[in-house]
Write an enzyme that holds these catalytic residues in place. Structure first.
Site, PDB file in Angstrom:
ATOM      1  N   ASP A   1      56.022  49.032  47.566  1.00 59.27           N
ATOM      2  CA  ASP A   1      55.951  49.217  49.021  1.00 59.27           C
ATOM      3  C   ASP A   1      55.082  50.418  49.318  1.00 59.27           C
ATOM      4  O   ASP A   1      55.044  51.386  48.542  1.00 59.27           O
ATOM      5  CB  ASP A   1      57.346  49.426  49.610  1.00 59.27           C
ATOM      6  CG  ASP A   1      58.195  48.163  49.543  1.00 59.27           C
ATOM      7  OD1 ASP A   1      57.615  47.064  49.535  1.00 59.27           O
ATOM      8  OD2 ASP A   1      59.435  48.288  49.498  1.00 59.27           O
TER       9      ASP A   1
ATOM     10  N   ASP B   1      56.123  41.732  53.136  1.00 57.26           N
ATOM     11  CA  ASP B   1      57.236  41.875  54.074  1.00 57.26           C
ATOM     12  C   ASP B   1      56.774  41.663  55.506  1.00 57.26           C
ATOM     13  O   ASP B   1      57.468  41.035  56.312  1.00 57.26           O
ATOM     14  CB  ASP B   1      57.858  43.267  53.939  1.00 57.26           C
ATOM     15  CG  ASP B   1      58.457  43.512  52.565  1.00 57.26           C
ATOM     16  OD1 ASP B   1      58.866  42.542  51.913  1.00 57.26           O
ATOM     17  OD2 ASP B   1      58.506  44.684  52.150  1.00 57.26           O
TER      18      ASP B   1
END
Length: 244
Positions: free
Chosen positions: A142, A174
């Protein structure tokens, strides 16, 4: 009946988004330091690149079980195949383009994170310590940090009260899932309504039916014509008899 659509353009969008997602993750892994030391501010103090490893689900959520990561990865694999198959089925059934674009975003996000979970533990050696196997235990990379707020949650808040919290750090996969799901929830009414092409076909069908109806002769009108003629003949006959 809805016209079948070619699923290839929607699959191509998913493929391109997967490339963007994987490229961004590999670049972050190669050129950035994890944590606050490697953080890069892009827009002010609120939009940053922040390299973290996510051992669980989207936005840092985890399954609290020894084999939770394995279950999660297998679930992602099944979901990836199911979403892809369902999108192809809807395309062939002539579903709304908006719905298919949204599903292509969700598919791209699912595949992007499945790649991390399945292979990164082996090729990037980022599986958590003590994992039964590096396969299917890779940690998702991330990097997108929208830093609106961070601090301790008030004690009166159930479950999370007293814990330190910051806005989630996520990735492009995401984001694709989030945008796709929100699009379906917000625009589901228009996704299932008749589009202009279908309405035009329906109008043409109604016009054809009207023309056919107009061409069919009125059987009642035809049957009344000889009846009127017979009555006229009978009246003429009666008049002749009276004159005689």
């Amino acid at each position: 009946m809805n016209q079948s659509r070619n699923p290839i353009p929607f699959l191509l969008l998913s493929f391109l988004l997967i490339l963007v997602d994987q490229t961004s993750k590999l670049l972050v892994h190669k050129y950035m330091e994890p944590g606050f030391s490697g953080q890069i501010a892009l827009i002010g103090n609120w939009f940053k690149l922040h390299y973290v490893l996510n051992p669980g689900m989207a936005f840092g959520m985890q399954l609290g079980h020894e084999y939770g990561k394995l279950f999660l990865t297998l679930f992602r694999l099944v979901a990836m195949v199911a979403i892809g198959g369902y999108m192809i089925h809807l395309a062939r059934a002539g579903a709304s383009k908006g719905l298919l674009w949204a599903l292509s975003l969700i598919l791209a996000g699912a595949v992007g994170n499945v790649i991390d979970s399945t292979f990164y533990g082996v090729f990037l050696e980022n599986a958590p310590y003590g994992s039964p196997t590096p396969w299917f235990h890779g940690q998702v990379i991330d990097m997108i940090f929208v830093d609106f707020w961070e601090g301790f949650i008030p004690e009166w808040v159930p479950v999370w009260g007293g814990q330190y919290y910051s806005t989630p750090i996520f990735n492009i996969a995401d984001s694709c899932i989030f945008i796709g799901v929100c699009s379906i929830l917000i625009f589901q009414g228009s996704f299932h309504s008749h589009g202009p092409e279908e309405e035009e076909r329906q109008t043409e069908d109604i016009a054809k039916e009207t023309e056919l109806t107009a061409e069919i002769p009125d059987s009642n009108a035809e049957s009344e014509t000889p009846t009127i003629q017979n009555r006229q003949l009978e009246e003429d006959d009666s008049n002749k008899k009276e004159s005689i």
